[in-house]
Scaffold this motif. Sequence first.
Motif: not given
Length: 338
Positions: A50, A61-62, A65, A87, A90, A96, A227
Amino acid sequence: MLKNSTAQSQSRLQSILWQGSTLHLLDQRRLPLVTEYVVCDTADAVAEAIQEMVVRGAPAIGVAAAFGLVLAAQQGENLEEKATLLKAARPTAVNLMWAVDTMLQTPVSDWEKKAFALYDSDVLVNKAIGEQAQSLIPENATVIHHCNTGSLATVDYGTALGVIRIAHERGKNIHAILDETRPRLQGARLSAYECQAFGIPHTVIVDGAAPWVMRTRQVDCCIVGCDRVAANGDVANKIGTYALALAAKAHNVPFYVACPLSTLDLATPNGEAIEIEERSTKEITHIQGQLICPENTPVFNPAFDITPAALISAIITETGIITPPYADNLKALKSQGL
């Protein structure tokens, strides 16, 4: 440690593959020239992927993760510690944090099932965003898009680029003008790659050309992802979004933001309270490893900027289109439990 993989996805635009005990991430640093997956077998490797932008885009990316936490649980690691690590990879992207917190609120025994639920939900949410947006997209539309917000930035379809893709699938005569998106060129490398794959007419421009294109050509709207959305409607998105919004305002071009509800951060009052990630100076001083600046040139490299709510015509979510006043209308969403 990140490791290369020879695994191939069913779709060349599938960014995330789960193999039961390893996570395979399409290496977006190498696209469009090389299609290769990176194998992550630990939460630390997912966090590194990430951070290094092997996988990128707030929704993607969430989900990555979430699978990173599954790996941590399988290996009996300290879960709170690995959640904090993920976390921090990013800090600007609220998806995220949301995905990690969602996992932590779920019994550990159900984590793999929950990660897949987040994976599947992302596809449905993105399609819903695209459908909700169609009332804003004319039959013959020229649309300016910034960065990459398509299948590569999500599990599939995408947010802003997903709107364009669905318009194309519906038979609308749509043309996407793609900002190249400096310094990592996600628009030129990734959005153009996706548009070509799906047969969407498109043209790449340098970021600085967007105002001139608005002045000299018919542009129907700008549409971007984001974001994080603050409680007052300010939006954090890839650097260059603010400049595009200012240009759109000057030329009376509607400026739309497409994002899932998970990107709304109503606990953050405004854009000033959003942490803006600063990245390596080499992203600016080097291209493909080649130095392009004089040695020791000072560099400021924010990865994101804040677009004030006053510049945003509407925020498109999977449940509907939010219009000003954002502070009131976002609060109404919160009161409904969304």
